[in-house]
Design an enzyme around this catalytic site. Structure first.
Site, mmCIF file in Angstrom:
data_model
loop_
_atom_site.group_PDB
_atom_site.id
_atom_site.type_symbol
_atom_site.label_atom_id
_atom_site.label_comp_id
_atom_site.label_asym_id
_atom_site.label_seq_id
_atom_site.Cartn_x
_atom_site.Cartn_y
_atom_site.Cartn_z
ATOM 1 N N HIS A 287 -68.613 47.511 50.397
ATOM 2 C CA HIS A 287 -69.873 46.945 50.928
ATOM 3 C C HIS A 287 -70.057 47.167 52.419
ATOM 4 O O HIS A 287 -71.147 46.983 52.952
ATOM 5 C CB HIS A 287 -69.942 45.427 50.671
ATOM 6 N N ASP B 44 -72.096 37.226 53.294
ATOM 7 C CA ASP B 44 -71.002 37.005 52.342
ATOM 8 C C ASP B 44 -69.685 37.656 52.764
ATOM 9 O O ASP B 44 -69.070 38.422 52.016
ATOM 10 C CB ASP B 44 -71.401 37.497 50.941
ATOM 11 N N ASP C 62 -66.419 48.779 40.242
ATOM 12 C CA ASP C 62 -66.577 47.386 40.660
ATOM 13 C C ASP C 62 -67.960 46.907 40.172
ATOM 14 O O ASP C 62 -68.869 47.711 39.997
ATOM 15 C CB ASP C 62 -66.510 47.333 42.193
ATOM 16 N N ASP D 31 -66.940 27.792 52.645
ATOM 17 C CA ASP D 31 -68.055 28.689 52.350
ATOM 18 C C ASP D 31 -67.971 29.053 50.873
ATOM 19 O O ASP D 31 -67.127 29.862 50.478
ATOM 20 C CB ASP D 31 -67.968 29.946 53.231
ATOM 21 N N ASP E 225 -63.843 43.101 39.039
ATOM 22 C CA ASP E 225 -64.795 42.031 38.750
ATOM 23 C C ASP E 225 -65.774 42.458 37.664
ATOM 24 O O ASP E 225 -66.618 41.689 37.232
ATOM 25 C CB ASP E 225 -65.531 41.578 40.029
HETATM 26 N N1 Q9C Z 1 -72.902 34.797 43.593
HETATM 27 C C1 Q9C Z 1 -66.489 42.712 46.311
HETATM 28 O O1 Q9C Z 1 -66.351 42.531 45.121
HETATM 29 N N2 Q9C Z 1 -71.132 37.238 46.934
HETATM 30 N N3 Q9C Z 1 -67.332 41.976 47.017
HETATM 31 C C2 Q9C Z 1 -72.145 37.285 45.979
HETATM 32 C C3 Q9C Z 1 -73.415 35.861 44.404
HETATM 33 C C4 Q9C Z 1 -70.677 38.461 47.461
HETATM 34 C C5 Q9C Z 1 -68.109 40.974 46.381
HETATM 35 C C6 Q9C Z 1 -72.682 35.902 45.725
HETATM 36 C C7 Q9C Z 1 -69.702 39.156 46.595
HETATM 37 C C8 Q9C Z 1 -69.035 40.285 47.305
HETATM 38 C C9 Q9C Z 1 -65.687 43.729 47.000
HETATM 39 ZN ZN ZN Z 2 -67.185 43.483 43.506
#
Ligand code: Q9C
Ligand code: ZN
Length: 665
Positions: A135, A92, A172, A20, A265
């Site tokens: 999230h 996701d 974040d 994935d 991030d």
């Molecule tokens: N390229 C946290 O940082 N995917 N979750 C996005 C776009 C989901 C991130 C795809 C990213 C979730 C905790």
């Molecule tokens: Zn994040």
């Protein structure tokens, strides 16, 4: 009272078991590299290691529905195919037979941290956890998150400890929509999030992540969304939002506890965020929060997918929680246009709720929508060539080596040296060469041997601070003017030195005659001074001088800190004039905040009669958290006017003072 570190290797024992592309970045190594970096740098050893625990059903039910919890409980018994199938109902995120166990530990780690801090066992701390949390929603997993660790921690703190106000800072790069939904009508939890948004083109593509979603009903104003509509945001953009939105509102709110959704991030090199803030920015973000809530800051890991950037950023955060001086801020060339547009939108959406930003210009509602379209358009004509964020390179943050001596004092005879400080007053005669120089340049009475001893000790202190043998200092002197002059002349003599002189109280500050940029003087007083149009002397006139905490803090957060950060001094000379009117708690806040500059090299000068202030000053210089100021009332209109007019006059020279984008047509 130290720093708690909560980690358990067990949380590395789950991973993505199928292909994935959206989930492949969420790997167990995120945790191992972070923890190993803390061990290798010696930081882990300096923290108190606190064991994790499993969050109980009751803990999890503080935020999540029974149906959802029951569903997650079945995942350890599912086959691979059943797990894939289960995962499909969410966005996701992936499941694994061991993720339920880890999710209980992740939430439990956040609770252990809150327990350590709210019982007073620990001053602050960080929990390194997987899966992340922000999230996940009442009845849904999302974005690698299963249980909302920080939301559960906030509810738990309120329930178990009767905490009245919780601030959640979500740095974040994704919007923690789960946290927003959980508290959107709750005025006891202030949720702040900045996030890559690109006018809803970026995940999770929610209308409700925009700046005009401010909370509902009683909670209106207690949800602050800062959407980033471009990638590539840098240190200046992040700090501008802290200075001009988060900090004024947070001080007005006056939390009893600060929880950080500490995702990294938002740092440089991250393939998700695509931002350009360097790891040292997290030292500053952390530091700027550490004088709220009496220092009760609990950071809980969320995202962060570039393993190098992540590990460096985690180290910067933990080292700051431990109280080590923060590095000089880097790359501060002012916020970009898109960041200023976001800043302005957020301030106008929130000005009605927070008196600390009420003076922000209102944004006509028609302009909000046109701005959207206009911005959305210029996104279309600029599809830049995609440079992979992971190829980004940046220098490793320099090692932060604490001085051998944290705080040294120069005190007149008969004043006791405060605990934990080094007393510098030397009995021996000063170097005759230096003594002569003092006699010629400073001393009114050449035979004043007391003054001579004080000045030479003061210079010795400044010199040892310059060599980083001593971090911060405090001197009680009879003649403040003379002492200021002496330190400035001495320090400014070295080529690369710059001194930020912060003066609280009335009285003439000497030696701002030169406009060479070697000194920047900011003076807070109640006396209107002759308006000097000099870039490097900034008189801030407040109606009640420094007596009104709201007006003073507004000036400190919105004016002094941006100026100070952009100026980037090698030394902060903080002068307390006699009769400044500043109370101890505000004074401690000021010292705490200023230590984000000049690697913590703050030298405080006070009149020799202010003995009662030695203890509180020393404590702040040693890094103790300042006590909370309590909820602040609206600043006086005259003070708002004074600070705003200064900000407008100075913003051409000092870019961090900007809060609106320059007019384009
Ligand atoms: N390229 C946290 O940082 N995917 N979750 C996005 C776009 C989901 C991130 C795809 C990213 C979730 C905790
Ligand atoms: Zn994040």
């Amino acid at each position: 009272m130290g720093t708690a570190l909560i980690y358990d290797e067990e949380m590395t024992n789950y991973k993505l078991l199928w292909v994935d592309p959206a989930c492949k970045i969420e790997v167990p190594e995120r945790l191992t590299v972070s923890y190993e970096a803390l061990v290798e740098s010696g930081l882990a050893d300096r923290c108190m290691s606190i064991p994790v625990r499993e969050a109980t059903d009751a803990d999890i039910l503080l935020v999540h529905s029974e149906d959802y919890l029951d569903a997650v409980k079945t995942t350890p018994y599912k086959t691979l195919e059943e797990l894939k199938e289960f995962t499909l109902q969410f966005g996701d995120v992936y499941f694994h037979p061991n993720i339920y166990h880890c999710a209980k530990l992740a939430a439990g780690a956040a609770l252990q941290l809150v327990d350590s801090v709210l019982t007073g066992k620990m001053r602050n701390g960080m929990a390194l956890v997987r899966p992340p949390g922000h999230h996940s929603m009442c009845s849904a997993a999302s974005g690698f998150c299963v249980f909302n660790n920080v939301a559960i921690a906030a509810k738990y703190a309120k329930q178990k400890y009767g905490v009245k106000r919780v601030l959640i800072v979500d740095w974040d790069i994704h919007h923690g929509q789960g946290v927003q939904y959980c508290f959107e009508d709750d005025p006891s939890v202030l949720y702040f999030s900045w996030h890559r948004y690109e006018h809803q083109k970026y995940w999770p593509h929610l209308r409700e992540s925009d700046f005009d979603i401010v909370g509902k009903e009683k909670g209106a104003g207690f949800n602050i969304n800062v959407p980033w509509n471009k990638v590539g945001m840098q240190n200046s953009d992040y700090l501008s939002v802290f200075f001009h939105i988060l900090l004024p509102v947070a001080y007005e709110f006056s939390p009893d506890l600060v929880l950080v959704c500490a995702g990294f991030d938002s740092g440089i090199g991250d393939p998700e965020g695509k931002m350009c803030a360097t790891p040292d920015i997290f030292a500053h973000l952390t530091h700027l929060l550490m004088n709220l809530a009496g220092g009760k800051v609990c950071a809980v890991l969320e995202g962060g997918y570039n393993l190098t950037s992540l590990a460096q950023s985690v180290c910067q955060t933990v080292q700051t929680l431990l109280g080590d001086p923060v590095p000089r801020p880097s790359n501060l060339d002012g916020p970009c246009k898109s960041a200023l547009e976001s800043l302005h939108c957020v301030r106008s959406a929130h000005r009605r709720y927070w008196s600390s930003i009420r003076h922000a210009a209102d944004l006509p509602s028609c302009e909000i929508s046109t701005k959207h379209i206009k911005l959305a358009e210029d996104k279309l004509d600029k599809e830049e060539e995609e440079k992979s964020a992971e190829e980004e390179v940046w220098p490793q943050p320099p090692k932060r080596v604490p001085s051998a001596i944290r705080t040294a004092v120069v005190l007149p005879e008969g004043v006791a040296c405060p605990d934990r400080c080094k007393c510098l007053m030397s009995a021996e005669d000063p170097d005759p060469l230096i003594a002569n120089k003092f006699r010629e340049n400073f001393l009114k009475d050449a035979d004043d041997s007391d003054a001579l001893t004080t000045l030479s000790s003061l210079i010795a202190l400044a010199e040892r601070m310059e060599k980083n043998e001593i971090c911060s200092g405090l001197a009680l002197v009879r003649d403040i003017s003379m002492a200021i002059m002496c330190v400035i002349q001495h320090t400014a003599a070295a080529l690369s030195n710059r001194v930020l002189v912060v003066c609280v109280g009335d009285g003439k500050v000497p030696s701002h005659g030169t406009d060479d940029g070697k000194t920047l003087v900011v003076q807070f007083s109640s006396k209107k001074s002759e308006e000097q149009k000099c870039k490097y002397y900034i008189p801030v006139c407040l109606k009640k001088g420094c007596q009104d905490a709201s007006g003073f803090m507004q000036a400190v957060l919105g004016l002094l800190l941006p100026l100070g950060y952009e100026y980037d001094p090698s030394l902060v000379l903080l002068v307390k004039m006699p009769d400044s009117g500043l109370c101890d708690t505000v004074w401690k806040q000021l010292i705490g905040l200023l230590q984000g500059l000049a690697q913590g090299h703050t030298l405080v000068l006070m009149q020799d009669v202010e003995r009662a202030c030695v203890g509180p000053t020393a404590s702040s210089l040693l890094g103790d958290a300042a006590p909370s100021l309590g909820q602040l009332h609206a600043p006086l209109p005259e003070d708002v006017e004074a600070v705003e007019s200064l900000r407008h006059r100075l913003k051409a020279d000092w870019k961090l003072l900007q809060t609106t984008a320059p007019e384009t047509r």
